[in-house]
Design a protein around this motif. Structure first.
Motif, PDB file in Angstrom:
ATOM      1  N   ASP A 211      -6.636  -2.149   3.394  1.00  0.00           N
ATOM      2  CA  ASP A 211      -6.054  -1.335   2.314  1.00  0.00           C
ATOM      3  C   ASP A 211      -6.247   0.139   2.631  1.00  0.00           C
TER       4      ASP A 211
ATOM      5  N   LYS B 114      -4.462   2.539   1.575  1.00  0.00           N
ATOM      6  CA  LYS B 114      -4.233   3.375   0.394  1.00  0.00           C
ATOM      7  C   LYS B 114      -5.549   3.728  -0.283  1.00  0.00           C
ATOM      8  N   THR B 115      -6.504   2.812  -0.239  1.00  0.00           N
ATOM      9  CA  THR B 115      -7.814   3.020  -0.866  1.00  0.00           C
ATOM     10  C   THR B 115      -8.836   3.584   0.103  1.00  0.00           C
TER      11      THR B 115
ATOM     12  N   LYS C 175      -8.206  -7.251   3.100  1.00  0.00           N
ATOM     13  CA  LYS C 175      -7.000  -6.492   3.390  1.00  0.00           C
ATOM     14  C   LYS C 175      -7.371  -5.153   4.019  1.00  0.00           C
TER      15      LYS C 175
ATOM     16  N   ASN D 297      -2.314  -4.920   9.223  1.00  0.00           N
ATOM     17  CA  ASN D 297      -1.609  -5.571   8.119  1.00  0.00           C
ATOM     18  C   ASN D 297      -0.404  -6.367   8.601  1.00  0.00           C
TER      19      ASN D 297
ATOM     20  N   PHE E  26       0.802  -1.218   0.000  1.00  0.00           N
ATOM     21  CA  PHE E  26       0.000   0.000   0.000  1.00  0.00           C
ATOM     22  C   PHE E  26       0.837   1.270   0.000  1.00  0.00           C
TER      23      PHE E  26
END
Length: 348
Positions: A333, A335-336, A331, A276, A78
């Motif tokens: 995530d 980044k998203t 995940k 994570n 990420f």
């Protein structure tokens, strides 16, 4: 904690930090001297005794390095940019005041030793152990290709950079020797990691991020916490680097409102980073509940930080979002699914 604790321009801060790090290997021999004259002669037995301060420093640096490795590699998918790492941290006995005593202490057959090896890392899978002696890199003998330097600390930095550059190109061959064993070598292929180094600084009791590194003082109270809580503290500082807060402040200046937003973002990203890496994301809450009341007279009551109880609320608000992200694609995530409050400024 803060990305950097004072308003000094970043280049000056980095020069100061580097100077402190440069002095660190030169100051530690005093710790050996405190153990008595046998250390000065390099003859003391290492069994059935309490660890000397230099070993305690190594233990703390190992804890920081291993936790940092776990966080950085687990979150690499990420990060905007990833680097290749081996899971090996080296140090140079010649950078200390009495190299012979240091070699005896760590059972080294040469100057360059494995200060720490991260579990399940490429270096660990190759069979490397803490306090192994590093003999060669890509077939180049240490003694022949990396002579002693003045100042002494420069050689370990040069070797670290040589390994990093080799890993960026592809696999690197490292030769080493365990105490009492024949020399051996292995070809190591690096694994992706978020581009943050993790370094222990002598005589400090705080933690900070400078955009490239997480710097933890050897007297930082979090070093004594349970691993997940300590990992939360490191994740907070790592978040500053991931979100490029120091680079942003280079552009905007250290404005109180923006610093508060950066701290809020780092707090909120903490549980994502922990998730994570296989830690309970609620460790971020537990860390803040443990740290905040005990250190509330410091930055947790600062005008550019939220109160610790408010920070807990911001962290807890992220937990359902992490669960939703896990349900959606398995995940965390960030980044998203993570939204920054502090606008990121271009670094170019």
């Amino acid at each position: 904690m803060s990305p950097l604790p004072d308003p000094v321009p970043r280049r000056a801060r980095i020069r100061t930090i580097r100077a402190r790090l440069a002095l660190c290997p030169l100051l530690l021999p005093a710790l050996l001297a405190a153990a008595g004259p046998a250390w000065a002669e390099g003859t003391i037995e290492t069994a059935d005794r309490a660890p000397v301060p230099l070993e305690i420093f190594q233990q703390s640096e190992t804890r920081l390095f291993q936790v940092g490795y776990r966080l950085a590699t687990a979150n690499a998918p990420f990060c905007e940019r990833a680097i290749r790492v081996s899971g090996l941290l080296i140090h140079d006995a010649d950078s200390y005041g009495n190299p012979a005593a240091v070699r005896t202490l760590f059972h080294l057959s040469g100057d360059i030793g494995a200060q720490a090896v991260a579990p399940q890392s490429p270096a660990a899978r190759a069979g490397m152990l803490q306090n192994d002696t590093i003999l060669a890199i890509d077939g180049k003998e240490i003694a022949d290709h990396w002579p002693k330097t003045d100042p002494r600390w420069k050689r370990s930095f040069a070797l670290r950079d040589a390994i990093d550059e080799a890993l960026a190109r592809g696999p690197v061959e490292i030769g080493w020797q365990s105490a009492g064993m024949p020399a051996q070598s292995a070809t190591i292929e690096g694994v992706p990691a978020c581009p943050t180094r993790f370094e222990l600084v002598d005589s400090k009791d705080s933690a900070a991020a400078d955009g490239d590194r997480v710097l933890v003082g050897e007297k930082f109270p979090g070093l004594a916490y349970e691993e997940a809580d300590f990992a939360a503290a490191i994740a907070h500082e790592m978040a500053h680097n991931i979100l490029r807060h120091p680079q942003t402040f280079d552009k905007t200046g250290w404005k109180r409102k923006l610093v508060r937003l950066s701290e809020r973002d780092a707090d909120r990203l903490m549980p994502w980073i922990l998730q994570n890496a296989g830690y309970d994301p609620r460790a971020a809450v537990h860390f803040m509940r443990t740290w905040g009341p005990r250190h509330g007279g410091w930055i947790f009551r600062s005008r550019d930080h939220d109160g610790w109880d408010e920070r807990v609320e911001f962290i807890e608000a992220e937990l359902p979002k992490i669960e939703a992200a896990l349900d959606a694609n398995g995940k965390a995530d960030w980044k998203t699914h993570f939204t920054q409050l502090l606008p990121v400024r271009p670094t170019n």
